[in-house]
Every structure is written in C-alpha cells, then in structure tokens.
Design a protein around this motif. Structure first.
Motif, short mmCIF file in Angstrom:
data_model
loop_
_atom_site.label_atom_id
_atom_site.label_comp_id
_atom_site.label_asym_id
_atom_site.label_seq_id
_atom_site.Cartn_x
_atom_site.Cartn_y
_atom_site.Cartn_z
N SER A 177 0.87 -1.18 0.00
CA SER A 177 0.00 0.00 0.00
C SER A 177 0.91 1.23 0.00
N LYS A 178 0.32 2.39 -0.12
CA LYS A 178 1.13 3.62 -0.08
C LYS A 178 1.84 3.74 1.27
N LEU A 188 4.69 1.24 1.38
CA LEU A 188 5.80 1.70 0.54
C LEU A 188 6.56 2.81 1.23
N LYS A 189 5.84 3.74 1.84
CA LYS A 189 6.49 4.84 2.55
C LYS A 189 7.39 4.31 3.66
N LYS A 199 5.51 13.80 2.24
CA LYS A 199 4.34 13.07 1.75
C LYS A 199 4.16 13.25 0.24
N VAL A 205 6.52 10.90 -1.63
CA VAL A 205 6.06 9.50 -1.57
C VAL A 205 4.85 9.31 -2.47
N ASP A 206 3.93 10.28 -2.48
CA ASP A 206 2.75 10.19 -3.36
C ASP A 206 3.19 10.09 -4.82
N PHE A 244 4.80 6.66 -5.48
CA PHE A 244 3.75 5.64 -5.51
C PHE A 244 2.98 5.70 -6.83
N LYS A 245 2.62 6.89 -7.25
CA LYS A 245 1.87 7.06 -8.50
C LYS A 245 2.69 6.55 -9.69
N ASP A 265 2.88 2.58 -9.49
CA ASP A 265 1.62 1.88 -9.66
C ASP A 265 1.16 1.96 -11.11
N ASN A 324 -3.92 0.90 -7.19
CA ASN A 324 -3.71 1.52 -5.87
C ASN A 324 -2.87 0.64 -4.94
N SER A 325 -1.94 -0.10 -5.54
CA SER A 325 -0.97 -0.87 -4.78
C SER A 325 0.25 -1.08 -5.67
#
Length: 91
Positions: free
Chosen positions: A27-28, A31-32, A49, A52-53, A56-57, A60, A65-66
């Motif tokens: 998950s986000k 991952l963080k 944040k 990390v966003d 993640f984007k 993915d 959303n994972s």
C-alpha cells in the motif's frame, strides 16, 4: 553473492507487504515505511508526503492503488541505474 541481492530485495518487499492486507502488494503507507526504513539514506525525501505520493503514482503502473513486486522491481532497477551513473560519472 549473486543470489544474496535478489534474496535481500525479496526479503525487504515481503517485510512490508501485507501489513495492511494483501501480502503480495505494498500500500502507499507500506511503501512509505519501506522507503524510509530501508532506503532512507538513498532517498532523503521519504518523509515528504508529496514525494512519496509521486513515487507511488509512478510505480503503480496498472493503477490498482498498490505496488506489486514487479512494480517495486522497476523502482530498484531505476535506483540502481542512478547509482551506477553517479559512481561512474555518466549521466
């Protein structure tokens, strides 16, 4: 030695995957935590944040959303390439 690096990458992924559900994805938040705890020295901005966003984007790629192991692997490959460029002086 060749087997120890893949084992280390798998172990790091497995250590964080599934803490919030599916043991085969990150998950986000997972991952963080992985980025901060395992790659904090390399990725100084993991407390940010927004950073990390964005990571993640970008990881993915199938937009579920994972982050699965293949998506995680692409991040490791990119980081390895960046380190190689840094140490060899090539950009």
């Amino acid at each position: 030695l060749a087997c120890s690096l893949p084992g280390l990458l798998i172990k790091s992924f497995s250590k964080y995957a599934g803490r919030e559900g599916d043991p085969h994805t990150l998950s986000k938040a997972e991952l963080k935590e992985l980025l901060h705890n395992e790659l904090g020295e390399l990725l100084k901005d993991t407390a940010n944040k927004g950073a990390v966003d964005l990571i993640f984007k970008d990881l993915d790629t199938n937009k579920d959303n994972s982050v699965d192991f293949n998506e995680y692997g692409r991040m490791i490959f990119c980081l390895t390439g960046m380190c190689h460029e840094y140490f060899t002086g090539k950009k």
